[in-house]
Design an enzyme around this catalytic site. Structure first.
Site, PDB file in Angstrom:
ATOM      1  N   HIS A   1      51.445  37.796  38.674  1.00 17.49           N
ATOM      2  CA  HIS A   1      50.597  37.889  37.511  1.00 17.49           C
ATOM      3  C   HIS A   1      50.374  39.498  37.214  1.00 17.49           C
ATOM      4  CE1 HIS A   1      46.824  37.645  35.153  1.00 17.49           C
ATOM      5  NE2 HIS A   1      46.371  38.508  36.009  1.00 17.49           N
TER       6      HIS A   1
ATOM      7  N   ASP B   1      47.709  32.898  32.571  1.00 20.78           N
ATOM      8  CA  ASP B   1      48.997  33.321  31.925  1.00 20.78           C
ATOM      9  C   ASP B   1      49.751  32.001  31.019  1.00 20.78           C
ATOM     10  OD1 ASP B   1      48.741  36.073  32.881  1.00 20.78           O
ATOM     11  OD2 ASP B   1      49.222  34.957  34.609  1.00 20.78           O
TER      12      ASP B   1
HETATM   13  P1  NAX Z   1      33.592  42.535  38.020  1.00 17.77           P
HETATM   14  O1  NAX Z   1      33.732  43.809  38.390  1.00 17.77           O
HETATM   15  O2  NAX Z   1      32.689  42.099  37.118  1.00 17.77           O
HETATM   16  O3  NAX Z   1      33.243  41.616  39.118  1.00 17.77           O
HETATM   17  C1  NAX Z   1      33.688  41.874  40.458  1.00 17.77           C
HETATM   18  C2  NAX Z   1      32.658  41.434  41.649  1.00 17.77           C
HETATM   19  O4  NAX Z   1      33.186  41.526  42.628  1.00 17.77           O
HETATM   20  C3  NAX Z   1      31.495  42.689  41.527  1.00 17.77           C
HETATM   21  O5  NAX Z   1      30.171  41.983  41.224  1.00 17.77           O
HETATM   22  C4  NAX Z   1      31.714  43.214  42.904  1.00 17.77           C
HETATM   23  O6  NAX Z   1      30.466  43.539  43.638  1.00 17.77           O
HETATM   24  C5  NAX Z   1      32.140  42.005  43.456  1.00 17.77           C
HETATM   25  N1  NAX Z   1      33.104  42.550  44.898  1.00 17.77           N
HETATM   26  C6  NAX Z   1      33.797  43.475  45.058  1.00 17.77           C
HETATM   27  N2  NAX Z   1      33.972  43.411  46.357  1.00 17.77           N
HETATM   28  C7  NAX Z   1      33.698  42.354  46.826  1.00 17.77           C
HETATM   29  C8  NAX Z   1      34.070  42.039  48.332  1.00 17.77           C
HETATM   30  N3  NAX Z   1      34.705  42.471  49.224  1.00 17.77           N
HETATM   31  N4  NAX Z   1      33.266  40.552  48.487  1.00 17.77           N
HETATM   32  C9  NAX Z   1      32.566  39.987  47.570  1.00 17.77           C
HETATM   33  N5  NAX Z   1      32.522  40.565  46.287  1.00 17.77           N
HETATM   34  C10 NAX Z   1      33.066  41.616  46.113  1.00 17.77           C
HETATM   35  O7  NAX Z   1      35.003  41.868  37.535  1.00 17.77           O
HETATM   36  P2  NAX Z   1      35.489  40.570  36.805  1.00 17.77           P
HETATM   37  O8  NAX Z   1      35.708  40.695  35.605  1.00 17.77           O
HETATM   38  O9  NAX Z   1      34.684  39.503  37.030  1.00 17.77           O
HETATM   39  O10 NAX Z   1      36.710  40.576  37.529  1.00 17.77           O
HETATM   40  C11 NAX Z   1      37.235  39.942  38.912  1.00 17.77           C
HETATM   41  C12 NAX Z   1      38.794  40.228  39.293  1.00 17.77           C
HETATM   42  O11 NAX Z   1      39.534  39.163  38.529  1.00 17.77           O
HETATM   43  C13 NAX Z   1      39.300  41.461  38.905  1.00 17.77           C
HETATM   44  O12 NAX Z   1      40.177  41.946  40.030  1.00 17.77           O
HETATM   45  C14 NAX Z   1      40.232  41.335  37.677  1.00 17.77           C
HETATM   46  O13 NAX Z   1      41.484  42.258  37.657  1.00 17.77           O
HETATM   47  C15 NAX Z   1      40.782  39.826  37.931  1.00 17.77           C
HETATM   48  N6  NAX Z   1      41.382  39.322  37.157  1.00 17.77           N
HETATM   49  C16 NAX Z   1      42.407  38.269  37.445  1.00 17.77           C
HETATM   50  C17 NAX Z   1      43.062  37.468  36.361  1.00 17.77           C
HETATM   51  C18 NAX Z   1      44.097  36.438  36.731  1.00 17.77           C
HETATM   52  O14 NAX Z   1      44.483  35.959  35.748  1.00 17.77           O
HETATM   53  N7  NAX Z   1      44.558  36.387  37.720  1.00 17.77           N
HETATM   54  C19 NAX Z   1      42.319  37.376  34.759  1.00 17.77           C
HETATM   55  C20 NAX Z   1      41.138  37.960  34.739  1.00 17.77           C
HETATM   56  C21 NAX Z   1      40.773  39.275  35.536  1.00 17.77           C
HETATM   57  O15 NAX Z   1      41.256  40.361  35.183  1.00 17.77           O
END
Ligand code: NAX
Length: 327
Positions: free
Chosen positions: A187, A159
């Site tokens: 956030h 952000d």
């Molecule tokens: P993806 O869905 O591409 O990848 C998430 C991965 O996490 C998957 O491979 C899944 O198998 C794995 N996973 C799920 N549960 C798990 C667990 N208990 N232990 C280990 N791995 C696990 O998501 P992606 O685009 O990489 O985003 C990840 C997260 O970042 C989401 O929650 C998203 O909302 C968040 N974000 C946060 C941002 C921020 O500024 N704070 C910005 C970007 C993003 O939106």
């Protein structure tokens, strides 16, 4: 040669993980003199894809990459971790209520906090990226009672960087000329990007833009940028999120530059009326491996209202996870 630093990355097979791991392994997280050992934590269904990413990491022959291990068990994944990037989270499914979302993430971040408590290194530093990031960080922190609370942080650096870029675009300045912007609060769409202490080339930023642009363009554009990326790209921000995670940890470890602060969600000590213990975004500097909140800033009525609204949302989320017995 230096002892490798253990970096645990959860959600390693996801899209942020794919953008993040190569930069960690090439030395951008900790600097060009620090070898790293990667510990990739996934759920069982994600392990095979993580193995594929590990093969590609090997194929880069990064001189600083001292090893890669893959886990589907948090206790093993966080063993000896010096830095933990908590990226994997449960996304909001269609029709999911907030309570369900918080509960599902409690099932992830509670056990991960316990695993960090049980086996991470003494100097563990945690950055939560997975949403809802602030409250997920709070859940992990409360489940790690033996780890100093200030080791748990959540990411608002994306952000912050979005705000820098929007302000640079509007004023024609270079990003590097902008100092002392702040993201306050959660956030989420309630976050408050604050330019009232920012300077551009030494001049107050608020003299260079008008209040109407600030209220009807800048603030909503920054707060809703994530949705705009999804709309345009057909997928959520990944490389920019990974970049912000790198910036956050790099600054935490190496210190922020002397001439500007940055933004990070850290445990509140009550500063600026943010209830103690909440993980909320503040203007921060890092020194000696610790974040400190920039003190003594004047907060206008306009800013006060925006900060209070975002903090109120964090209080609601905290109360909800407390009600669910997650903290
Ligand atoms: P993806 O869905 O591409 O990848 C998430 C991965 O996490 C998957 O491979 C899944 O198998 C794995 N996973 C799920 N549960 C798990 C667990 N208990 N232990 C280990 N791995 C696990 O998501 P992606 O685009 O990489 O985003 C990840 C997260 O970042 C989401 O929650 C998203 O909302 C968040 N974000 C946060 C941002 C921020 O500024 N704070 C910005 C970007 C993003 O939106």
């Amino acid at each position: 040669s230096a002892t490798p630093v253990n970096v645990t990355v959860t959600g390693a097979a996801g899209q942020i993980g794919y953008a993040l791991l190569f930069r960690i392994a090439s030395g951008h997280l900790l600097g060009p003199d620090t070898p790293v050992k990667l510990r990739l934590l996934e759920i069982p269904q994600g392990v095979k894809a993580a193995e594929g990413t590990a093969m590609e990491l090997e194929d880069c022959a990064f001189p600083l990459l001292a090893g890669i291990d893959i886990f589907d068990d948090p206790t093993a994944g966080f063993e000896g971790a010096n830095v933990a990037l908590l990226v994997g989270a449960r996304p909001r499914a269609k029709g999911m209520e907030r309570g369900d979302l918080l509960e599902a993430n409690g099932g992830i971040f509670g056990p991960q906090g316990q695993a960090i408590n049980a086996g991470a290194a003494e100097d563990i530093k945690v950055l939560v990226v997975g949403n809802p990031a602030n409250t997920n960080a709070l859940i992990a922190q409360r489940n790690a009672p033996d780890v100093p609370a200030d080791r748990f942080t959540a990411m608002t650096r994306l952000d912050h960087n979005r705000a820098l870029s929007q302000l640079a675009g509007k004023t024609g300045a270079a990003v590097s000329e902008i100092k002392d912007l702040t993201i306050w609060g959660n956030h989420s769409a309630t976050q408050y990007p604050d330019i009232f202490h920012a300077t551009i080339g030494g001049k107050p930023a608020s003299d260079l833009v008008d209040q109407a642009w600030l209220e009807s363009d800048f603030i909503p554009t920054v707060a809703k940028r994530g949705a705009a990326i999804i709309e345009a790209r057909g997928a959520s921000s990944a490389a920019s999120a990974a970049n912000a995670a790198i910036d956050h940890v790099y600054d935490w470890v190496n210190g922020t530059s002397a001439d500007s602060w940055t933004s990070a969600a850290i445990v509140s000590d009550g500063s600026y009326g943010v209830p103690e213990g909440l993980i909320s975004s503040f203007p921060v500097r890092a020194k000696g491996g610790e974040w400190e909140i920039v003190q003594g800033l004047e907060v206008s009525d306009f800013s006060r209202g925006r900060i209070d609204a975002s903090v109120a949302e964090l209080v609601e989320e905290r109360d909800a996870v407390q009600g669910l017995g997650l903290i």
